[in-house]
Design an enzyme around this catalytic site. Structure first.
Site, PDB file in Angstrom:
ATOM      1  N   ALA A 492      57.671  33.203 -14.802  1.00  0.00           N
ATOM      2  CA  ALA A 492      57.549  32.128 -15.783  1.00  0.00           C
ATOM      3  C   ALA A 492      58.933  31.607 -16.159  1.00  0.00           C
ATOM      4  O   ALA A 492      59.167  30.390 -16.220  1.00  0.00           O
ATOM      5  CB  ALA A 492      56.812  32.634 -17.029  1.00  0.00           C
ATOM      6  N   GLU A 511      68.495  37.712 -19.183  1.00  0.00           N
ATOM      7  CA  GLU A 511      67.592  38.776 -18.733  1.00  0.00           C
ATOM      8  C   GLU A 511      68.144  40.112 -19.189  1.00  0.00           C
ATOM      9  O   GLU A 511      69.287  40.449 -18.914  1.00  0.00           O
ATOM     10  CB  GLU A 511      67.465  38.720 -17.201  1.00  0.00           C
ATOM     11  CG  GLU A 511      66.793  39.918 -16.561  1.00  0.00           C
ATOM     12  CD  GLU A 511      65.388  40.192 -17.071  1.00  0.00           C
ATOM     13  OE1 GLU A 511      64.534  39.304 -16.987  1.00  0.00           O
ATOM     14  OE2 GLU A 511      65.153  41.324 -17.600  1.00  0.00           O
ATOM     15  N   VAL A 633      68.144  38.928 -25.542  1.00  0.00           N
ATOM     16  CA  VAL A 633      68.099  38.017 -26.691  1.00  0.00           C
ATOM     17  C   VAL A 633      67.595  38.861 -27.849  1.00  0.00           C
ATOM     18  O   VAL A 633      66.496  39.424 -27.783  1.00  0.00           O
ATOM     19  CB  VAL A 633      67.147  36.838 -26.414  1.00  0.00           C
ATOM     20  CG1 VAL A 633      66.946  36.020 -27.680  1.00  0.00           C
ATOM     21  CG2 VAL A 633      67.708  35.978 -25.300  1.00  0.00           C
ATOM     22  N   HIS A 719      44.087  48.442 -14.563  1.00  0.00           N
ATOM     23  CA  HIS A 719      43.834  48.090 -13.162  1.00  0.00           C
ATOM     24  C   HIS A 719      43.189  49.289 -12.495  1.00  0.00           C
ATOM     25  O   HIS A 719      43.658  50.411 -12.661  1.00  0.00           O
ATOM     26  CB  HIS A 719      45.158  47.734 -12.470  1.00  0.00           C
ATOM     27  CG  HIS A 719      44.961  47.094 -11.133  1.00  0.00           C
ATOM     28  ND1 HIS A 719      44.469  47.786 -10.049  1.00  0.00           N
ATOM     29  CD2 HIS A 719      45.168  45.822 -10.709  1.00  0.00           C
ATOM     30  CE1 HIS A 719      44.383  46.959  -9.017  1.00  0.00           C
ATOM     31  NE2 HIS A 719      44.804  45.759  -9.381  1.00  0.00           N
ATOM     32  N   GLU A 732      44.655  44.449  -4.941  1.00  0.00           N
ATOM     33  CA  GLU A 732      43.261  44.058  -4.800  1.00  0.00           C
ATOM     34  C   GLU A 732      43.019  43.411  -3.438  1.00  0.00           C
ATOM     35  O   GLU A 732      41.891  43.325  -2.979  1.00  0.00           O
ATOM     36  CB  GLU A 732      42.977  43.037  -5.901  1.00  0.00           C
ATOM     37  CG  GLU A 732      41.596  43.095  -6.420  1.00  0.00           C
ATOM     38  CD  GLU A 732      41.570  42.565  -7.851  1.00  0.00           C
ATOM     39  OE1 GLU A 732      42.478  42.905  -8.640  1.00  0.00           O
ATOM     40  OE2 GLU A 732      40.651  41.812  -8.151  1.00  0.00           O
ATOM     41  N   ARG A 735      41.056  45.619  -1.057  1.00  0.00           N
ATOM     42  CA  ARG A 735      39.588  45.513  -1.176  1.00  0.00           C
ATOM     43  C   ARG A 735      39.147  44.122  -0.724  1.00  0.00           C
ATOM     44  O   ARG A 735      38.164  43.979  -0.006  1.00  0.00           O
ATOM     45  CB  ARG A 735      39.154  45.761  -2.631  1.00  0.00           C
ATOM     46  CG  ARG A 735      39.041  47.239  -2.961  1.00  0.00           C
ATOM     47  CD  ARG A 735      38.793  47.450  -4.449  1.00  0.00           C
ATOM     48  NE  ARG A 735      39.984  47.183  -5.236  1.00  0.00           N
ATOM     49  CZ  ARG A 735      40.006  46.677  -6.457  1.00  0.00           C
ATOM     50  NH1 ARG A 735      38.877  46.366  -7.064  1.00  0.00           N
ATOM     51  NH2 ARG A 735      41.135  46.483  -7.086  1.00  0.00           N
ATOM     52  N   ARG A 756      38.190  43.751 -12.750  1.00  0.00           N
ATOM     53  CA  ARG A 756      38.991  44.966 -12.909  1.00  0.00           C
ATOM     54  C   ARG A 756      38.465  45.873 -14.022  1.00  0.00           C
ATOM     55  O   ARG A 756      38.463  47.098 -13.878  1.00  0.00           O
ATOM     56  CB  ARG A 756      40.423  44.573 -13.229  1.00  0.00           C
ATOM     57  CG  ARG A 756      41.089  43.922 -12.043  1.00  0.00           C
ATOM     58  CD  ARG A 756      42.420  43.346 -12.399  1.00  0.00           C
ATOM     59  NE  ARG A 756      43.052  42.863 -11.177  1.00  0.00           N
ATOM     60  CZ  ARG A 756      44.257  42.342 -11.133  1.00  0.00           C
ATOM     61  NH1 ARG A 756      44.972  42.206 -12.229  1.00  0.00           N
ATOM     62  NH2 ARG A 756      44.772  41.948  -9.986  1.00  0.00           N
ATOM     63  N   HIS A 859      47.776  47.705 -16.994  1.00  0.00           N
ATOM     64  CA  HIS A 859      48.293  46.731 -16.048  1.00  0.00           C
ATOM     65  C   HIS A 859      48.708  45.406 -16.662  1.00  0.00           C
ATOM     66  O   HIS A 859      49.703  44.811 -16.267  1.00  0.00           O
ATOM     67  CB  HIS A 859      47.226  46.487 -14.979  1.00  0.00           C
ATOM     68  CG  HIS A 859      47.678  45.564 -13.893  1.00  0.00           C
ATOM     69  ND1 HIS A 859      48.834  45.799 -13.174  1.00  0.00           N
ATOM     70  CD2 HIS A 859      47.148  44.421 -13.402  1.00  0.00           C
ATOM     71  CE1 HIS A 859      48.983  44.831 -12.293  1.00  0.00           C
ATOM     72  NE2 HIS A 859      47.993  43.975 -12.413  1.00  0.00           N
ATOM     73  N   HIS A 860      47.918  44.915 -17.601  1.00  0.00           N
ATOM     74  CA  HIS A 860      48.219  43.565 -18.103  1.00  0.00           C
ATOM     75  C   HIS A 860      47.798  43.486 -19.558  1.00  0.00           C
ATOM     76  O   HIS A 860      46.744  43.986 -19.939  1.00  0.00           O
ATOM     77  CB  HIS A 860      47.447  42.525 -17.280  1.00  0.00           C
ATOM     78  CG  HIS A 860      47.862  41.117 -17.546  1.00  0.00           C
ATOM     79  ND1 HIS A 860      48.797  40.455 -16.763  1.00  0.00           N
ATOM     80  CD2 HIS A 860      47.500  40.235 -18.504  1.00  0.00           C
ATOM     81  CE1 HIS A 860      48.977  39.232 -17.239  1.00  0.00           C
ATOM     82  NE2 HIS A 860      48.203  39.076 -18.301  1.00  0.00           N
ATOM     83  N   GLU A 889      53.101  36.065 -19.478  1.00  0.00           N
ATOM     84  CA  GLU A 889      52.291  37.131 -20.075  1.00  0.00           C
ATOM     85  C   GLU A 889      52.558  37.322 -21.570  1.00  0.00           C
ATOM     86  O   GLU A 889      51.753  37.923 -22.278  1.00  0.00           O
ATOM     87  CB  GLU A 889      52.530  38.440 -19.312  1.00  0.00           C
ATOM     88  CG  GLU A 889      51.447  39.468 -19.567  1.00  0.00           C
ATOM     89  CD  GLU A 889      51.597  40.737 -18.730  1.00  0.00           C
ATOM     90  OE1 GLU A 889      52.267  40.677 -17.675  1.00  0.00           O
ATOM     91  OE2 GLU A 889      51.054  41.769 -19.143  1.00  0.00           O
ATOM     92  N   ARG A 899      41.938  39.723 -17.286  1.00  0.00           N
ATOM     93  CA  ARG A 899      42.575  38.761 -16.394  1.00  0.00           C
ATOM     94  C   ARG A 899      42.132  39.013 -14.959  1.00  0.00           C
ATOM     95  O   ARG A 899      42.156  40.125 -14.471  1.00  0.00           O
ATOM     96  CB  ARG A 899      44.101  38.850 -16.470  1.00  0.00           C
ATOM     97  CG  ARG A 899      44.748  37.890 -15.482  1.00  0.00           C
ATOM     98  CD  ARG A 899      46.235  37.974 -15.484  1.00  0.00           C
ATOM     99  NE  ARG A 899      46.757  39.266 -15.114  1.00  0.00           N
ATOM    100  CZ  ARG A 899      46.807  39.740 -13.871  1.00  0.00           C
ATOM    101  NH1 ARG A 899      46.320  39.035 -12.851  1.00  0.00           N
ATOM    102  NH2 ARG A 899      47.343  40.917 -13.643  1.00  0.00           N
TER     103      ARG A 899
HETATM  104  P1  ADP Z   1      56.093  36.789 -16.568  1.00  0.00           P
HETATM  105  O1  ADP Z   1      55.187  37.287 -15.512  1.00  0.00           O
HETATM  106  O2  ADP Z   1      55.401  36.315 -17.771  1.00  0.00           O
HETATM  107  O3  ADP Z   1      57.130  35.845 -16.051  1.00  0.00           O
HETATM  108  P2  ADP Z   1      57.770  39.120 -16.254  1.00  0.00           P
HETATM  109  O4  ADP Z   1      57.423  40.471 -16.716  1.00  0.00           O
HETATM  110  O5  ADP Z   1      57.737  38.865 -14.799  1.00  0.00           O
HETATM  111  O6  ADP Z   1      56.884  38.088 -17.058  1.00  0.00           O
HETATM  112  O7  ADP Z   1      59.235  38.765 -16.724  1.00  0.00           O
HETATM  113  C1  ADP Z   1      59.666  38.903 -18.059  1.00  0.00           C
HETATM  114  C2  ADP Z   1      61.150  39.247 -18.051  1.00  0.00           C
HETATM  115  O8  ADP Z   1      61.677  39.120 -19.375  1.00  0.00           O
HETATM  116  C3  ADP Z   1      61.432  40.678 -17.652  1.00  0.00           C
HETATM  117  O9  ADP Z   1      62.368  40.679 -16.601  1.00  0.00           O
HETATM  118  C4  ADP Z   1      62.006  41.333 -18.901  1.00  0.00           C
HETATM  119  O10 ADP Z   1      62.980  42.311 -18.606  1.00  0.00           O
HETATM  120  C5  ADP Z   1      62.630  40.145 -19.609  1.00  0.00           C
HETATM  121  N1  ADP Z   1      62.800  40.330 -21.047  1.00  0.00           N
HETATM  122  C6  ADP Z   1      61.912  40.877 -21.918  1.00  0.00           C
HETATM  123  N2  ADP Z   1      62.411  40.846 -23.181  1.00  0.00           N
HETATM  124  C7  ADP Z   1      63.637  40.273 -23.114  1.00  0.00           C
HETATM  125  C8  ADP Z   1      64.663  39.949 -24.074  1.00  0.00           C
HETATM  126  N3  ADP Z   1      64.523  40.210 -25.367  1.00  0.00           N
HETATM  127  N4  ADP Z   1      65.811  39.379 -23.640  1.00  0.00           N
HETATM  128  C9  ADP Z   1      65.973  39.095 -22.320  1.00  0.00           C
HETATM  129  N5  ADP Z   1      65.037  39.377 -21.368  1.00  0.00           N
HETATM  130  C10 ADP Z   1      63.891  39.936 -21.747  1.00  0.00           C
END
Ligand code: ADP
Length: 925
Positions: A492, A511, A633, A719, A732, A735, A756, A859-860, A889, A899
């Site tokens: 996302a 990140e 952040v 899951h 999945e 299957r 699921r 899982h989710h 998510e 989901r």
């Molecule tokens: P989505 O599938 O919604 O894109 P992901 O789990 O693939 O979600 O990615 C979310 C990312 O955000 C992860 O890499 C996670 O480490 C990162 N993340 C979560 N909280 C923070 C934060 N406070 N600051 C920076 N990165 C973050």
């Protein structure tokens, strides 16, 4: 005659076909085919842009038999189903006004068993090639030799039907045709071996069948070329006079050109090293009248017009251009315009030059790349000691920087006794130093180690630039400002960042983890969408309305209808959004709860996550979007009723404030935060999770602190198929590809393709609380993920169902009865026992048979912050919080109570791009 007249005047081949000039693009392997040897669209474009002013393109060698491919990503002409793909290449070349010739080959004993599914390669005799690790081939029987000649003939027919102007028989590079002629590799005692005449029979037979096919399917204009390597080093081996002997015989049967295979067109003998005479000079001096009638093509080291002219002075009639045509797609045009060219490529221009990634990584091509991305970089020179971690080890890496480049990378501490580790370290080190940037691809099989080394180099570069800036009196503490801050680098976040950038916003991605990709990188099944172009191509009838209904039903009617509508509506354009960015999800399967094949995944059937993230990262790098890793952040700054910035904490504990109008929170779910999971769902205490460590729900807290509302927090998906010792999710798609679930008694117990939540509940209800996912070789071959599970040691395999049952401690009578009964259901496409209606694909009857022991895992998390259909975060009163957007998510409501597999990837791209768009619009205001 001036140079241009010499090179660009037309040339008539012995069969009367006129070429518009004497210039050819040499056949060069690109390693860009699909896993089954079919043509990719990237390859079509690669050839299209190189056609035009060059007279003829010789398309890279195509294997004529599925035991004949000599390198990964090779393309094939071994089956009629390859014709349409090859036709696209021929059409593309013709469309630009060049002729198209296709090279055909069989690798023989040069084939690595790994490339042919572990089978043993074939050769004239059971003699291994003289190189380390070469497999000993199986000697072809007389009948099989005839069979291979027939396959060459079939390949010629297919080349004709695909619309090529000719074929080049690959009799060089120690491949099968040369192997037959060589006294080293051919030690046969039948009619195909022994004397020089007998050894020549195979190449001559291949030429004969080529002529026969041309007579039958084409006309006189069809071009037949033959490529040869003049000598071999081996003793005994082919010597130059042997080559002339064979060429005379080939010429007597009729050929349109001969292609002298050398690394440098004017190379002397590699056997008689005392003689500096170029072999082409000896060739011209020794050839007969008949042989002299056949035009001779030179290749190797031609970069400028002068190189081509010198080669022609030595007797070549035609000139093939290799690397220069990779580096300069419009090479001939530039030469015609009198440009002087240098053989190098700007590291930032791979896409612009239409060079497929595997070719870019090919050593000969890689050696031409000069890093331009660091052109402006300035470092404080020195050795920077960096501590990083890979999956298994703490590493200390010394990075040496000079003022404008990475000078060295050294492993100061780490498992330096481990050969595998040291070898891959050396590979990634060389890759980084050659490209002079840490933004290189990881080494296959050593991803975590490669990422650690890349990170050490990046950290050193940041430190050293900061040190230099401080010396130069730059104030590093002054506030930074960007239009959009994206929190999280999963699917996302990356999609949002790319979209916002493409609409003109300046973007920073933050990140908290050391690597990009979040939990998305683990996504397996694919991306759901209805009414897509790729479904239409496959003749799949689908409707958005049905997709909506099935997602709603799967979600227990709890989904937010507005969000779900937006989701379903935008799904096909999200598939296209990816495709236009080089991320092709054009293979389609199904997942539990969907009645139609609408789960889009990479063409080779591999897991979607890694492919998606690497494609998105490529796009992020191309746009130079900054990514701060190991940085969290910690707060969203909010003043006067709107977002004004974010506060970050770096790995070193430094606090940085970045001002921004828009923050996109894409921080994923909270499956890996067991306290939070148990707070909302006490019944899930003690469950493993499939998620990465970063899925802790921090983004929900960030947004709640500025007033965001939440929804569905207790809706947590487990899951059903998680391998418990590793928490590895068994996709999945296994299957969906035709696997079944059986209990410890060897019986099926439920419809495997149910949603699921329902499948999980049934497994938990079993007394043993686990089950086995069972599949056969047929399913394995179609699902790359299965190979990954095998490689990870998660799979129990056996040659027969009985042996498998015994290994699993199962009653084999019951297991055999289960398979027989299920196979009967497949045959009549009706599951009498559990009402499975989808993925009744094929009977489970092809050995070896495989099983993975699984049980459910968290899982989710379907719950999360509230948003509107434009991804604006809503407060508890459902009013927009200005400047706050969320996608992926972290958001609640879209998936209701459950989901569907394939809907998470769709969610992140659909809402990620929407959030990027909204944030960029806000920046413009
Ligand atoms: P989505 O599938 O919604 O894109 P992901 O789990 O693939 O979600 O990615 C979310 C990312 O955000 C992860 O890499 C996670 O480490 C990162 N993340 C979560 N909280 C923070 C934060 N406070 N600051 C920076 N990165 C973050």
């Amino acid at each position: 005659m001036n140079t241009n007249d010499r090179l660009f005047s037309s040339f008539t081949l012995p069969n009367g076909t006129e070429l518009k000039n004497r210039l050819f693009m040499a056949p060069m392997t690109t390693c860009t085919g699909y896993y089954d040897g079919s043509v990719t669209s990237e390859l079509v474009e690669y050839y299209r842009v190189r056609a035009g002013s060059i007279g003829t393109i010789i398309v890279e060698c195509c294997f004529i038999d599925d035991l004949g491919l000599a390198f990964p990503g090779a393309i094939g002409i071994d089956h009629d189903d390859k014709i349409p793909g090859l036709a696209k290449i021929a059409d593309a070349i013709h469309g630009e006004g060049s002729r198209a010739i296709l090279q055909i080959y069989h690798g023989g004993r040069m084939v690595d068993p790994k490339l042919i599914g572990g089978r043993t390669p074939v050769g004239p005799s059971a003699v291994a090639a003289p190189r380390e690790g070469a497999a000993t081939p199986v000697a072809l029987t007389g009948e099989e030799v005839e069979g291979i000649i027939g396959k060459f003939g079939e390949a010629v027919r297919r080349a004709i039907q695909a619309g090529f102007d000719g074929v080049e028989i690959h009799g060089a590079n120690t491949y099968l045709i040369q192997q037959f002629y060589s006294p080293n590799s051919n030690q046969r005692s039948d009619e195909w071996g022994g004397s020089r005449d007998n050894r020549a029979k195979f190449p001559l037979a291949v030429l004969d069948i080529t002529h026969k096919m041309v007579r039958q399917y084409a006309d006189d204009a069809f071009i037949i070329g033959y490529r040869f390597s003049p000598e071999e080093l081996e003793v005994p081996g082919i010597r130059f006079d042997d080559t002339l002997y064979l060429l005379e015989k080939l010429a007597a049967r009729g050929l349109d050109y001969l292609h002298f295979s050398l690394g440098a067109a004017l190379r002397p003998s590699i056997v008689n090293t005392d003689d500096p005479t170029p072999l082409i000079d000896r060739y011209c001096a020794l050839r007969s009248e008949t042989l002299a009638q056949i035009p001779i093509m030179g290749v190797g080291g031609v970069v400028n017009a002068s190189d081509a002219c010198v080669a022609m002075d030595h007797g070549y009639d035609l000139i093939a251009v290799g690397r220069a045509a990779i580096a300069y797609p419009d090479w001939a045009e530039r030469v015609r315009n009198g440009e002087t060219l240098e053989l190098f490529m700007d590291s930032t221009r791979r896409e612009a030059l239409n060079i497929p990634e595997p070719l870019w990584r090919f050593s000969l091509v890689e050696a031409m790349i000069r890093d331009m991305s660091m052109g402006e970089s300035k470092f404080k020179p020195g050795v920077f000691v960096e501590n990083v971690q890979d999956d298994a080890n703490e590493l200390v890496i010394n990075v040496t920087l000079e003022t404008d480049r990475i000078a060295d990378i050294e492993l100061a501490e780490g498992p330096d006794q481990n050969v595998e580790f040291v070898t891959s370290f050396e590979e990634i080190r060389t890759r980084i130093l050659d490209a002079n940037t840490p933004h290189v691809d990881a080494i296959t099989g050593a991803t975590s180690q490669s990422e650690a080394v890349k990170k050490a180099v990046s950290k050193a570069m940041v430190k050293s630039s900061k040190a230099l800036a401080a010396e130069e009196g730059v104030d590093l503490n002054q506030d930074r400002r960007v239009d959009v801050v994206v929190v999280g680098s999963g699917g996302a976040g990356l999609a949002a960042a790319i979209q916002a950038h493409d609409e003109g916003a300046s973007v920073l991605i933050v990140e908290k983890m050391p690597t990009i990709g979040g939990n998305t990188i683990k996504a397996s099944a694919g991306m759901n969408a209805a009414e897509t172009r790729f479904q239409r191509v496959k003749g799949i009838q689908d409707s958005k309305a049905l997709f909506y209904q099935e997602s709603l039903k799967g979600g227990g009617n709890k989904n937010n209808p507005e969000l779900l509508h937006r989701f379903v509506e935008n799904a096909p354009q999200a598939i296209e959004w990816l495709a236009t960015r080089g991320i092709m999800l054009n293979d389609i399967t199904t997942t539990g709860g969907m009645s139609i094949d609408r789960t889009h995944r990479p063409k080779d059937g591999s897991a979607v996550g890694g492919y998606l993230i690497s494609g998105l990262v490529r796009n992020v790098n191309k746009r130079n979007i900054e990514v701060m890793l190991d940085t969290s952040v910690t707060d969203i700054l909010f003043e006067n009723g709107e977002v004004t910035g974010v506060r970050l904490t770096t790995e070193e504990g430094e606090t940085i404030v970045v001002s921004t109008q828009s923050v996109i929170v894409a921080t994923g779910g909270f499956s890996a935060n067991s306290q939070m999971v148990v707070k909302y769902r006490p019944d899930l205490d003690g469950f493993v999770t499939t998620n990465h460590k970063g899925a802790t729900g921090g983004g929900i807290a960030l947004l709640e602190r500025i007033g965001a509302g939440t929804v569905d927090m207790g809706e947590i998906q487990i899951h059903p198929t998680v391998e418990q010792t590793t928490s590895y999710l068994i996709s999945e798609s296994i299957r969906g590809g035709g696997a079944i679930l059986v209990n410890q008694q060897g019986n099926r117990f439920f419809n495997e393709m149910e949603t699921r939540d329902k499948v999980s509940a049934q497994i938990i209800a079993l007394p043993e609380k686990y089950a086995y996912i069972v599949f056969d070789e047929h399913v394995r071959a179609k699902n790359k993920a299965a190979d990954e599970y095998i490689a990870k040691g998660l799979v129990t395999s056996a040659s027969s169902p009985k042996a498998l049952a015994e290994t699993l401690g199962m009653d084999y009578h019951a297991f055999l009865a289960t398979l027989e009964r299920y196979n009967g259901f497949v045959e009549k496409q009706h599951d009498d026992d559990f009402g499975r209606t989808t993925a009744l694909r094929a009977p489970i009857n092809e050995g070896p048979f495989h099983a993975i022991r699984i049980a459910p895992g968290v899982h989710h998390t379907m719950g999360g912050v509230t948003i509107n259909t434009e991804t604006c975060v809503l407060n508890k009163e459902r009013q927009v919080i200005p400047g706050a957007f969320a996608a992926g998510e972290v958001v609640g409501g879209i998936h209701g109570g459950n989901r569907i597999g394939g809907n998470a990837v769709a969610d992140i791209i659909i809402f990620g791009t929407l959030a990027g768009h909204q944030a960029a619009m806000r920046a413009k205001r």
